[in-house]
Design a protein around this motif. Structure first.
Motif, PDB file in Angstrom:
ATOM      1  N   TRP A 222       0.829  -1.199   0.000  1.00 21.31           N
ATOM      2  CA  TRP A 222       0.000   0.000   0.000  1.00 21.31           C
ATOM      3  C   TRP A 222       0.865   1.251   0.000  1.00 21.31           C
ATOM      4  O   TRP A 222       0.372   2.328  -0.177  1.00 21.31           O
ATOM      5  CB  TRP A 222      -0.895   0.045   1.232  1.00 21.31           C
ATOM      6  CG  TRP A 222      -2.050  -0.868   1.175  1.00 21.31           C
ATOM      7  CD1 TRP A 222      -2.281  -1.945   1.978  1.00 21.31           C
ATOM      8  CD2 TRP A 222      -3.167  -0.805   0.282  1.00 21.31           C
ATOM      9  NE1 TRP A 222      -3.455  -2.553   1.635  1.00 21.31           N
ATOM     10  CE2 TRP A 222      -4.027  -1.868   0.602  1.00 21.31           C
ATOM     11  CE3 TRP A 222      -3.532   0.064  -0.754  1.00 21.31           C
ATOM     12  CZ2 TRP A 222      -5.220  -2.100  -0.073  1.00 21.31           C
ATOM     13  CZ3 TRP A 222      -4.709  -0.176  -1.427  1.00 21.31           C
ATOM     14  CH2 TRP A 222      -5.531  -1.245  -1.089  1.00 21.31           C
TER      15      TRP A 222
ATOM     16  N   HIS B 117       2.110   2.246   2.709  1.00 28.06           N
ATOM     17  CA  HIS B 117       1.521   2.846   3.894  1.00 28.06           C
ATOM     18  C   HIS B 117       1.904   1.941   5.058  1.00 28.06           C
ATOM     19  O   HIS B 117       1.324   0.859   5.216  1.00 28.06           O
ATOM     20  CB  HIS B 117       0.007   2.901   3.718  1.00 28.06           C
ATOM     21  CG  HIS B 117      -0.667   3.772   4.710  1.00 28.06           C
ATOM     22  ND1 HIS B 117      -0.718   3.467   6.042  1.00 28.06           N
ATOM     23  CD2 HIS B 117      -1.305   4.952   4.556  1.00 28.06           C
ATOM     24  CE1 HIS B 117      -1.374   4.426   6.672  1.00 28.06           C
ATOM     25  NE2 HIS B 117      -1.735   5.334   5.805  1.00 28.06           N
TER      26      HIS B 117
ATOM     27  N   LYS C 268       1.451   1.573   8.195  1.00 29.70           N
ATOM     28  CA  LYS C 268       0.467   1.067   9.129  1.00 29.70           C
ATOM     29  C   LYS C 268      -0.307  -0.104   8.526  1.00 29.70           C
ATOM     30  O   LYS C 268      -0.584  -1.086   9.193  1.00 29.70           O
ATOM     31  CB  LYS C 268      -0.501   2.199   9.459  1.00 29.70           C
ATOM     32  CG  LYS C 268      -1.071   2.141  10.850  1.00 29.70           C
ATOM     33  CD  LYS C 268      -1.683   3.488  11.131  1.00 29.70           C
ATOM     34  CE  LYS C 268      -2.541   3.464  12.350  1.00 29.70           C
ATOM     35  NZ  LYS C 268      -3.154   4.791  12.546  1.00 29.70           N
ATOM     36  N   LEU C 269      -0.665   0.042   7.250  1.00 24.72           N
ATOM     37  CA  LEU C 269      -1.453  -1.003   6.612  1.00 24.72           C
ATOM     38  C   LEU C 269      -0.586  -2.175   6.183  1.00 24.72           C
ATOM     39  O   LEU C 269      -0.988  -3.324   6.282  1.00 24.72           O
ATOM     40  CB  LEU C 269      -2.166  -0.442   5.382  1.00 24.72           C
ATOM     41  CG  LEU C 269      -3.187   0.652   5.636  1.00 24.72           C
ATOM     42  CD1 LEU C 269      -3.795   1.118   4.331  1.00 24.72           C
ATOM     43  CD2 LEU C 269      -4.291   0.152   6.567  1.00 24.72           C
TER      44      LEU C 269
ATOM     45  N   GLN D  29      -5.136  -6.045   7.186  1.00 26.71           N
ATOM     46  CA  GLN D  29      -5.305  -5.082   6.114  1.00 26.71           C
ATOM     47  C   GLN D  29      -4.439  -5.432   4.904  1.00 26.71           C
ATOM     48  O   GLN D  29      -4.239  -4.594   4.046  1.00 26.71           O
ATOM     49  CB  GLN D  29      -4.949  -3.665   6.599  1.00 26.71           C
ATOM     50  CG  GLN D  29      -5.909  -3.088   7.607  1.00 26.71           C
ATOM     51  CD  GLN D  29      -7.237  -2.695   6.991  1.00 26.71           C
ATOM     52  OE1 GLN D  29      -7.451  -2.856   5.807  1.00 26.71           O
ATOM     53  NE2 GLN D  29      -8.140  -2.201   7.820  1.00 26.71           N
TER      54      GLN D  29
ATOM     55  N   MET E 231      -5.960  -7.231  -3.238  1.00 24.75           N
ATOM     56  CA  MET E 231      -5.914  -7.155  -4.685  1.00 24.75           C
ATOM     57  C   MET E 231      -5.194  -8.386  -5.243  1.00 24.75           C
ATOM     58  O   MET E 231      -4.323  -8.949  -4.591  1.00 24.75           O
ATOM     59  CB  MET E 231      -5.150  -5.908  -5.144  1.00 24.75           C
ATOM     60  CG  MET E 231      -5.605  -4.607  -4.523  1.00 24.75           C
ATOM     61  SD  MET E 231      -7.274  -4.135  -4.970  1.00 24.75           S
ATOM     62  CE  MET E 231      -7.014  -3.507  -6.620  1.00 24.75           C
TER      63      MET E 231
ATOM     64  N   PRO F 167      -9.401  -6.238  -7.650  1.00 24.44           N
ATOM     65  CA  PRO F 167      -9.778  -6.634  -6.288  1.00 24.44           C
ATOM     66  C   PRO F 167     -10.315  -8.058  -6.283  1.00 24.44           C
ATOM     67  O   PRO F 167     -10.984  -8.465  -7.230  1.00 24.44           O
ATOM     68  CB  PRO F 167     -10.891  -5.641  -5.911  1.00 24.44           C
ATOM     69  CG  PRO F 167     -10.862  -4.578  -6.946  1.00 24.44           C
ATOM     70  CD  PRO F 167     -10.251  -5.169  -8.174  1.00 24.44           C
TER      71      PRO F 167
ATOM     72  N   LEU G  68     -11.803   1.704   2.966  1.00 27.61           N
ATOM     73  CA  LEU G  68     -10.870   0.613   2.684  1.00 27.61           C
ATOM     74  C   LEU G  68     -11.287  -0.548   3.561  1.00 27.61           C
ATOM     75  O   LEU G  68     -11.313  -0.440   4.782  1.00 27.61           O
ATOM     76  CB  LEU G  68      -9.428   1.035   3.014  1.00 27.61           C
ATOM     77  CG  LEU G  68      -8.376  -0.057   2.848  1.00 27.61           C
ATOM     78  CD1 LEU G  68      -8.036  -0.249   1.383  1.00 27.61           C
ATOM     79  CD2 LEU G  68      -7.096   0.309   3.591  1.00 27.61           C
TER      80      LEU G  68
ATOM     81  N   PHE H 170     -10.202  -1.008  -1.903  1.00 31.49           N
ATOM     82  CA  PHE H 170     -10.954   0.243  -1.878  1.00 31.49           C
ATOM     83  C   PHE H 170     -12.379  -0.027  -2.342  1.00 31.49           C
ATOM     84  O   PHE H 170     -12.602  -0.656  -3.371  1.00 31.49           O
ATOM     85  CB  PHE H 170     -10.311   1.276  -2.803  1.00 31.49           C
ATOM     86  CG  PHE H 170      -9.074   1.906  -2.230  1.00 31.49           C
ATOM     87  CD1 PHE H 170      -9.108   2.521  -0.984  1.00 31.49           C
ATOM     88  CD2 PHE H 170      -7.886   1.900  -2.924  1.00 31.49           C
ATOM     89  CE1 PHE H 170      -7.973   3.106  -0.447  1.00 31.49           C
ATOM     90  CE2 PHE H 170      -6.748   2.482  -2.405  1.00 31.49           C
ATOM     91  CZ  PHE H 170      -6.788   3.094  -1.153  1.00 31.49           C
TER      92      PHE H 170
ATOM     93  N   ALA I  52      -8.353   5.383  10.111  1.00 31.36           N
ATOM     94  CA  ALA I  52      -7.104   4.749  10.534  1.00 31.36           C
ATOM     95  C   ALA I  52      -5.930   5.083   9.629  1.00 31.36           C
ATOM     96  O   ALA I  52      -4.789   5.027  10.047  1.00 31.36           O
ATOM     97  CB  ALA I  52      -7.295   3.237  10.578  1.00 31.36           C
ATOM     98  N   SER I  53      -6.176   5.410   8.370  1.00 31.17           N
ATOM     99  CA  SER I  53      -5.067   5.434   7.424  1.00 31.17           C
ATOM    100  C   SER I  53      -4.424   6.795   7.226  1.00 31.17           C
ATOM    101  O   SER I  53      -3.256   6.888   6.893  1.00 31.17           O
ATOM    102  CB  SER I  53      -5.545   4.960   6.068  1.00 31.17           C
ATOM    103  OG  SER I  53      -6.113   6.042   5.382  1.00 31.17           O
ATOM    104  N   GLY I  54      -5.177   7.850   7.384  1.00 30.21           N
ATOM    105  CA  GLY I  54      -4.623   9.161   7.126  1.00 30.21           C
ATOM    106  C   GLY I  54      -4.695   9.575   5.667  1.00 30.21           C
ATOM    107  O   GLY I  54      -4.133  10.585   5.287  1.00 30.21           O
ATOM    108  N   TRP I  55      -5.381   8.807   4.815  1.00 30.00           N
ATOM    109  CA  TRP I  55      -5.518   9.219   3.420  1.00 30.00           C
ATOM    110  C   TRP I  55      -6.628  10.248   3.260  1.00 30.00           C
ATOM    111  O   TRP I  55      -7.715  10.078   3.787  1.00 30.00           O
ATOM    112  CB  TRP I  55      -5.871   8.020   2.547  1.00 30.00           C
ATOM    113  CG  TRP I  55      -4.693   7.293   2.002  1.00 30.00           C
ATOM    114  CD1 TRP I  55      -3.577   7.831   1.447  1.00 30.00           C
ATOM    115  CD2 TRP I  55      -4.516   5.871   1.947  1.00 30.00           C
ATOM    116  NE1 TRP I  55      -2.712   6.840   1.049  1.00 30.00           N
ATOM    117  CE2 TRP I  55      -3.261   5.636   1.334  1.00 30.00           C
ATOM    118  CE3 TRP I  55      -5.298   4.793   2.335  1.00 30.00           C
ATOM    119  CZ2 TRP I  55      -2.782   4.350   1.121  1.00 30.00           C
ATOM    120  CZ3 TRP I  55      -4.804   3.519   2.117  1.00 30.00           C
ATOM    121  CH2 TRP I  55      -3.566   3.305   1.518  1.00 30.00           C
TER     122      TRP I  55
END
Lengths: 223, 627
Positions: free
Chosen positions: A136, A138, A140-141, A147, A151, A166, B473, B478, B510-513
């Motif tokens: 991601w 990201h 955290k994810l 999480q 995909m 997905p 998400l 998504f 949670a993600s900050g997006w």
């Protein structure tokens, strides 16, 4: 370079497709299939193939069953292409729980057919591969197993074309995405497809939309 | 400034057609000849015509580059301010051959599409020709030329300048490489963001076409509300700063990163593009295009050690560490002591820019997403989300000649510039996007009045229903309203001629997006953001609504003039490529439930009957402000 990478990313084989990013990118990490066979990630699984790769763990009850179920349907739609030029790989993100034995019963219980491998290996290798194929971007994810990306990564190694879909998309969509990374068909073939597509569009739009005058009258405007 | 050899291309283009006509001069029409050719699968006529048409123009199409070693940690160093700001040239009208037609001209190589709606009513008066071709572009002399995909061989693409009331057709030829490998897709569709255009010309993400074909997009250039207000439409609905860009589903980020975008401007009697003349309504904002009306297309890219643009296959496009304006890394722009109008566009892929000017200079914001604000707003900094546009006036009249003003991004992630001693110790070179050098004086007839326009009426009694769009998400995917995008499934149908309130939520604390949500076809008005009335810069007409984590924004929208499929989607290009889109249709009935089923026909647990609209009338007063 990490000592480990030196062992797994050995010198490029000359027979690999020119466009491919090769084992330098994908690594040649040795993974184990649900049939308990050792496989090299690039040489045996990616090289010259169209591969559909997703990440699962067998203890995942939230999203993985539906994802795997969709992929089973997609495999049916793809028919005998799976195992011939299209290959499916489900890679575990919890190798400590998912040994080949567990993966084999998972594959069997979902009805996965030949041409679809469930893979495990060392945590280091699997994380490296996951971050290369499906991150991601990201932190955290990317480090939260719940999480992990849902995909499917599509790779056509011969042309180095990538896309994704997905796992909750419809089996029809999962199959359609394969065509997005296939070589461009000859012009004549695509022109014939255009005529088919145009006939479809005409059937839909010429029925669905009322003539402008009808619409204007319905709104009380001069036609 | 690079120029495409228009004339030579034109003469080449017309020759082959005469060849065809003589070849098939035996009573057989050209069309039937082509059809027979298609049926026989030979197609010699068609393919030779195309290759001849393009050969002259694209003799020097560069080959695809070899793949750069995976992900360099940073780009090579470049010296700032060695290039003048490039201004994209204006695209000239072009006599299309064959002429555009209402129905797709498949025999001539047009891609399939629905018939142009209201074609006879808005017959095109000007036609334009756009060729998508690979070309080399130099982002910085220190890096040398690099391989890009372009409109007409230049990056950014040429600017189309149109006039309200003059319908046009733009023909997009896909000449991307047939044997393409690696980054991006050679299939393509162009969206005019945010044209009030019919669905078949909107560049719907699922309607992409491959190399060798073209498609005509019909841009009638009418104001929204044409039908209710009467011709030529309601000038209060004017949108003026557009951009066109690739919208190919799942490859939008990569194709845009490769260079497929450009600007599109519309003028009218009010915003004429000139500082003098016109009727009593004329605004006389700084103009003309290229002189004092300057497009600024911001993007960020990464480069390989050899100077090639970093573009390898892995999914997300890289976070760039080079700031690029109109295709130049950290350019300078020589200005006179007077007012300028800058049309600032964030063309992605993902960065949110926060611009500020050195020396305490302020932006005078006059338009948001191409729509004039009722009153100009002075801002110290501007937060520009992907695909959003700001028209900002900067007044250099009080800056002494010889001094410079720096445009910085104060949300920085920038590295690897060659160090340079700076005259201004308060400016951090790593954050500087471009430099304005005040070098001369010039007359200034332009005016920025206190009142720029009047907004169209915002009448909540027109609202027939309310819809909720939850951007989320879930399960590592998504989703909007719990569903995955499917180009063949509409999640809502709105009735043409009605208005609705749309509630957009970002359920992603949670993600900050932040999701910059974009709605095609119509501009909306923000009724409330998190229950509060919108700030002045969000009070005008918008088409991109940035939704931060946990936020909820209410929007008032009308759906007018056109039928067909449109989209609401996150305009972070990486997110839309990961299916964060929804198709909705304009039809003849209002669907009472939003996102009822998925494309397998299974009931969607997150589907919601649309809330009763009268609740809204109680919430908001007549001006659309929360009561």
């Amino acid at each position: 370079m990490n000592r480990r990478d030196l062992l797994t990313c050995h010198v490029t084989d000359k027979s690999r497709p020119a466009a491919s990013m090769g084992p330098e990118f994908y690594t040649n990490a040795v993974l184990r299939t649900h049939e308990n066979k050792p496989v090299k990630f690039y040489d045996d699984l990616i090289r010259g193939k169209i591969s559909l790769i997703n990440f699962i763990y067998t203890g995942c009850t939230k999203s993985c069953p539906r994802s795997t179920g969709n992929l089973v349907k997609a495999q049916k739609l793809l028919g005998d292409r799976v195992g011939r030029d299209v290959f499916m790989y489900s890679i575990t993100i919890k190798p400590e729980e998912d040994d080949p034995e567990v993966l084999r019963s998972y594959a069997r219980s979902h009805g996965a057919r030949p041409g679809w491998l469930f893979l495990t290996g060392s945590d280091y290798d699997l994380t490296t591969i996951r971050f290369k194929l499906a991150r991601w971007d990201h932190p955290k994810l990317d480090f939260d197993p719940d999480q992990h990306t849902g995909m499917v990564r599509y790779i056509n190694d011969s042309l180095n074309l990538w896309t994704m879909c997905p796992t909750y998309a419809t089996p029809r969509q999962l199959v359609e995405c394969v065509s997005w990374i296939e070589p461009t068909k000859p012009f004549a073939a695509r022109l014939r497809e255009n005529y088919v597509k145009q006939a479809e569009i005409d059937r839909e739009t010429r029925q669905a939309e009322p003539p402008r005058s009808v619409f204007r009258r319905a709104h009380g405007w001069p036609a | 400034m690079k120029k495409v050899p228009r004339e030579s291309a034109k003469s080449k283009k017309q020759k082959p057609n005469t060849i065809e006509q003589t070849t098939h001069g035996n009573g057989m029409t050209r069309r039937t000849a082509l059809k027979l050719g298609a049926a026989a699968g030979t197609l010699t006529v068609l393919t030779s015509r195309k290759s001849l048409a393009t050969s002259m123009m694209f003799d020097t199409v560069p080959p695809e580059p070899t793949v750069c070693s995976p992900n360099p940690t940073h780009s090579p160093a470049t010296t700032p301010f060695v290039q003048a700001l490039p201004i994209p040239p204006v695209l000239r009208p072009f006599k299309l051959n064959p002429a555009p037609t209402k129905s797709a001209n498949l025999a001539a190589g047009e891609a399939p599409r629905a018939d142009h709606q209201r074609w006879e009513e808005f017959l095109p008066q000007n036609n334009y020709d756009m060729n998508l071709i690979p070309a080399n572009h130099t982002f910085h002399p220190d890096l040398g030329p690099t391989y890009c995909w372009t409109y007409n061989g230049i990056y950014p693409g040429p600017t189309i300048i149109g006039q309200y009331g003059i319908p046009i057709v733009v023909r997009f030829h896909n000449n991307l490489p047939v044997d393409h490998t690696g980054f991006g897709s050679n299939t393509h569709t162009t969206h005019l963001h945010n044209g009030h255009t019919a669905s078949e010309s909107d560049g719907f993400a699922g309607d992409f076409w491959g190399p060798g074909f073209f498609k005509d997009h019909h841009y009638p250039n009418i104001y929204a509300g044409y039908d209710t207000f009467g011709a030529p439409g309601d000038p209060r609905e004017a949108m003026r700063t557009f951009w066109y860009h690739d919208h190919r589903h799942s490859f939008t980020a990569t194709n845009n990163y490769r260079g497929l975008n450009g600007m599109f401007l519309l003028y009218d009697d009010i915003d004429t593009g000139y500082e003098t003349g016109g009727d009593h309504n004329a605004l006389h904002l700084p103009g003309q295009y290229g002189l004092y009306d300057i497009p600024l297309n911001f993007t960020d890219k990464k480069f390989c050690p050899d100077g090639q643009m970093f573009a390898t296959a892995p999914d997300a496009v890289p976070a760039g560490d080079k700031f690029i304006v109109n295709g130049a890394i950290q350019p300078f722009f020589q200005v006179a002591q007077r007012k300028y109008r800058f049309r600032m566009l964030n063309s992605g892929p993902a960065r949110i820019w926060t611009f500020s000017l050195s020396g305490g200079k302020k932006f005078i914001l006059i338009a948001t997403d191409g729509n004039l604000l009722e009153h100009p707003v002075e801002k110290d900094s501007l937060e520009l989300h992907v695909s959003s546009r700001y028209d900002a006036v900067i007044d250099f009249s009080d800056v002494p000649i010889g001094q410079s003003i720096y445009l910085s991004n104060i949300a920085p992630q920038f590295v690897s510039n060659a160090p340079e001693p700076l005259p201004d110790p308060n400016v951090n070179i790593n954050n500087v996007v471009m430099r304005f050098d005040v070098t001369t004086t010039a007359q200034d007839h332009s005016v920025v009045p206190d009142t720029l326009c009047q907004y169209p009426d915002l009448n909540l009694n027109e609202v027939v229903t309310t819809r909720i769009w939850n951007f989320n998400l879930e399960n590592g995917q998504f989703k909007v309203n719990g569903l995955i995008f499917d180009a063949n499934r509409a999640d809502a149908t709105v009735k043409q001629g009605t208005a609705e309130t749309w509630i957009i939520r970002n359920k992603l604390p949670a993600s900050g997006w932040t999701h910059p949500v974009h709605i095609h076809l119509e501009e909306g008005r923000i009724l409330s953001r998190n229950g509060a009335p919108p700030p002045p810069e969000e009070s005008g007409r918008r088409d991109v609504y940035p939704i931060r984590p946990g936020e909820e924004v209410h929007i008032f929208l009308r759906f007018r003039e056109w039928f067909g499929k449109y989209m609401i989607h996150c305009h972070n290009l990486g997110h839309e490529d990961n299916f964060m889109l929804v198709r909705w249709d304009v039809g003849t009935e209002t669907s009472l439930v939003t996102s009822p089923v998925d494309s397998l026909g299974n009931p969607n647990p997150e589907a919601q009957p649309n809330p009763d609209p009268p609740i809204l009338s109680r919430l908001y007063n007549k001006k659309g402000v929360l009561a």
